[in-house]
Design an enzyme around this catalytic site. Sequence first.
Site, PDB file in Angstrom:
ATOM      1  N   ARG A 125       4.281  -4.653   4.282  1.00  0.00           N
ATOM      2  CA  ARG A 125       5.582  -4.070   4.615  1.00  0.00           C
ATOM      3  C   ARG A 125       6.321  -3.857   3.304  1.00  0.00           C
ATOM      4  O   ARG A 125       6.220  -4.676   2.370  1.00  0.00           O
ATOM      5  CB  ARG A 125       6.404  -4.997   5.521  1.00  0.00           C
ATOM      6  CG  ARG A 125       5.960  -5.008   6.975  1.00  0.00           C
ATOM      7  CD  ARG A 125       6.287  -3.692   7.709  1.00  0.00           C
ATOM      8  NE  ARG A 125       5.890  -3.720   9.106  1.00  0.00           N
ATOM      9  CZ  ARG A 125       4.700  -3.323   9.588  1.00  0.00           C
ATOM     10  NH1 ARG A 125       3.777  -2.867   8.754  1.00  0.00           N
ATOM     11  NH2 ARG A 125       4.455  -3.365  10.872  1.00  0.00           N
TER      12      ARG A 125
ATOM     13  N   HIS B 135       2.538   5.237   4.929  1.00  0.00           N
ATOM     14  CA  HIS B 135       2.264   4.285   6.020  1.00  0.00           C
ATOM     15  C   HIS B 135       1.156   4.814   6.938  1.00  0.00           C
ATOM     16  O   HIS B 135       1.349   4.989   8.143  1.00  0.00           O
ATOM     17  CB  HIS B 135       3.542   3.981   6.815  1.00  0.00           C
ATOM     18  CG  HIS B 135       3.503   2.638   7.482  1.00  0.00           C
ATOM     19  ND1 HIS B 135       4.592   1.813   7.563  1.00  0.00           N
ATOM     20  CD2 HIS B 135       2.488   1.961   8.097  1.00  0.00           C
ATOM     21  CE1 HIS B 135       4.268   0.698   8.213  1.00  0.00           C
ATOM     22  NE2 HIS B 135       2.990   0.773   8.538  1.00  0.00           N
TER      23      HIS B 135
END
Length: 337
Positions: free
Chosen positions: A240, A301
């Site tokens: 993350r 991502h």
Amino acid sequence: MTDLFRVDVFSAKPYDRHFLQEACKAAGAEIGFVFHDMHLTADSVKLAEGAGAVCAFVNDDLSAPVLEALDTMGVKLVALRSAGFNNVDLEAAAGLGVSICRVPAYSPHAVAEHAVALMLTLNRKTHRAYNRVREGNFALDGLMGFDFHGKTVGIVGTGLIGQILTGILTGFGCKVIASDPAENPACIAMGARYVSFDDLIAEADIISLQCPLTPQTRHLINADAVSRMKPGVMLINTSRGAVIETAAVIEGLKSSRIGSLGLDVYEEESELFFEDLSNTIIPDDLFARLLTFPNVLITGHQGFFTREALAAIAGTTVANIASYRSTGRARHPVEVG
Ligand SMILES: NC(=O)c1ccc[n+]([C@@H]2O[C@H](COP(=O)([O-])OP(=O)(O)OC[C@H]3O[C@@H](n4cnc5c(N)ncnc54)[C@H](O)[C@@H]3O)[C@@H](O)[C@H]2O)c1
């Protein structure tokens, strides 16, 4: 038509629609999906009026005000299409009695393999070679890499993804050192050696982050950590964004302490990723600075983005919702603590 359970899907892309509808059909689940392109936010939450559940992704906002709005509308289930749940205020959800569920495992291979793709590309500079060769430039200057064989890779977080990554990298002949409050015997069996985080960052030639974002891991990679890394280290983040303090790694790149940086996640990605912004001005100066370095490779991502992972995410999401409907409890709940 039977009594369909309405589920409003936020941040829905065409592939989400396809895989969720296929999974619903395959399971014979009585779910009526309503797809919204936009993120779930305090503004867009009103679209879920009349739904039984919402289905959300990594950059959707599940802070207390959004959960309160859902609760007021009678929406008592949030089905995350992700493993990570750092975007959810779990205390608020518990207080309101809103159930949260997630997809704990879909394809750890997808993310581990993407981390390796970033590593190999940065090392052998195939992204730059691709452009050179297309322009008839066959010079090799600037493309030199190093052998992975024999290098020390530090894996921070040896859960599902870290374990697969350990297997791939030991297969390359790398030495794997790992830091994780919970040691994984499978990683030890493959030859990984557990060390403290401080030792890991000091010893590793390549550091790969595979831990969740928690209060303990937020800005784990800060200026102090960067200053203790091996000069020229390769740093990879597919976990993350906020595990890394972006300003600190920019300074590390400028001083050459960090030799290369591969990111699939970015701490302010919710304003950028998953959208085509090619006709707009990117207002984020830190992100823009990252793009100027020749030794930085950023993907938006996409670690999870394989056919197998999307099918598994959709299948588990449908199973979570069906289980909640029939038993009052999702198959993979996320609870406080
Ligand atoms: N890029 C992507 O597309 C993508 C996709 C899926 C998951 N992820 C991220 O990857 C993370 C890891 O996924 P997973 O499936 O392996 O999760 P997992 O829960 O199986 O493993 C996480 C591991 O991190 C460890 N950990 C927790 N705190 C730590 C700390 N302070 N230092 C070191 N280790 C710590 C845990 O003990 C656990 O072993 C997820 O939380 C998610 O944020 C990214």
